[in-house]
Write a protein that holds these residues in place. Structure first.
Motif, PDB file in Angstrom:
ATOM      1  N   PRO A 114     -28.479 -26.414 -18.064  1.00  0.00           N
ATOM      2  CA  PRO A 114     -27.609 -26.020 -16.954  1.00  0.00           C
ATOM      3  C   PRO A 114     -26.141 -26.011 -17.384  1.00  0.00           C
ATOM      4  O   PRO A 114     -25.696 -26.875 -18.137  1.00  0.00           O
ATOM      5  CB  PRO A 114     -27.862 -27.087 -15.887  1.00  0.00           C
ATOM      6  N   TYR A 151     -29.178 -21.202 -11.409  1.00  0.00           N
ATOM      7  CA  TYR A 151     -30.008 -22.172 -12.129  1.00  0.00           C
ATOM      8  C   TYR A 151     -31.109 -22.703 -11.214  1.00  0.00           C
ATOM      9  O   TYR A 151     -32.232 -22.941 -11.659  1.00  0.00           O
ATOM     10  CB  TYR A 151     -29.165 -23.324 -12.678  1.00  0.00           C
ATOM     11  N   TYR A 154     -33.701 -20.174 -11.350  1.00  0.00           N
ATOM     12  CA  TYR A 154     -34.403 -20.293 -12.629  1.00  0.00           C
ATOM     13  C   TYR A 154     -35.466 -21.400 -12.550  1.00  0.00           C
ATOM     14  O   TYR A 154     -36.606 -21.216 -12.994  1.00  0.00           O
ATOM     15  CB  TYR A 154     -33.397 -20.573 -13.750  1.00  0.00           C
TER      16      TYR A 154
END
Length: 191
Positions: A114, A151, A154
């Protein structure tokens, strides 16, 4: 499980999108059902294959929702709706062991760490599943306010690839351990 019924002759209405958003926010399972498929003239597999991506773009905020074409006149795919609902319910209720989730999280972090802001990078320590309706996952760590929305997406994609959660939304919560500790200390001082 919600069946979002759309008329094939009246596609891409804002009301359908708004309803899908409400279903998603409520954490309900959803199937996008395109009805009156028998009324499309000159249809074939190519027509369906051309129409499906257009519908997917319209509902790109719910990519997890399966799409099915039905006809009440011919009975096409009507019985599949019940089978799909039972299958989605099984997937929704699956519980995942914390050890397996943590392995998946560590692999995801290793593949794509991240990003943070300035000198503050989020540290994702571990993940647990706290609920099944909808599947809810809590990630513990530090500096989690810097986890970008992309993120989070993701992580959701990674989880969906590992476990088939088709038809159901997934919810995430982030618990910042430093913030929890600071709040406990404040409570002790005030008592």
């Amino acid at each position: 499980i919600c069946f979002l019924l759309m008329d094939v002759n009246e596609m891409n209405t804002q009301l359908d999108q708004r309803l899908a958003g409400i279903i998603d926010e409520a954490g309900k399972c959803m199937v996008i059902v395109v009805s009156k498929w028998d009324s499309v003239e000159g249809k074939d597999a190519f027509t369906r294959d051309a129409l499906a991506p257009k519908i997917a773009r319209t509902f790109k905020f719910t990519p997890w929702a399966p799409l099915i074409f039905t006809s009440s006149v011919t009975g096409q795919n009507i019985t599949k709706l019940f089978e799909l609902a039972v299958d989605i319910e099984k997937r929704r209720e699956q519980e995942t062991k914390t050890r397996v989730l943590n392995d998946m999280l560590q692999h995801a972090i290793h593949e794509h760490p991240p990003a943070g802001l300035k000198n503050s990078h989020p540290k994702l320590r571990y993940i647990v599943q706290t609920d099944t309706t909808p599947p809810w996952f809590v990630i513990h760590g530090s500096n989690l306010k810097f986890v970008h929305w992309s993120y989070k997406r993701y992580l959701e994609r990674t989880l969906r690839e590992k476990y088939n959660y088709s038809g159901t939304p997934i919810k995430f919560s982030f618990i910042d351990e430093k913030q929890v500790k600071a709040n406990r200390e404040k409570e002790k001082k005030s008592s």
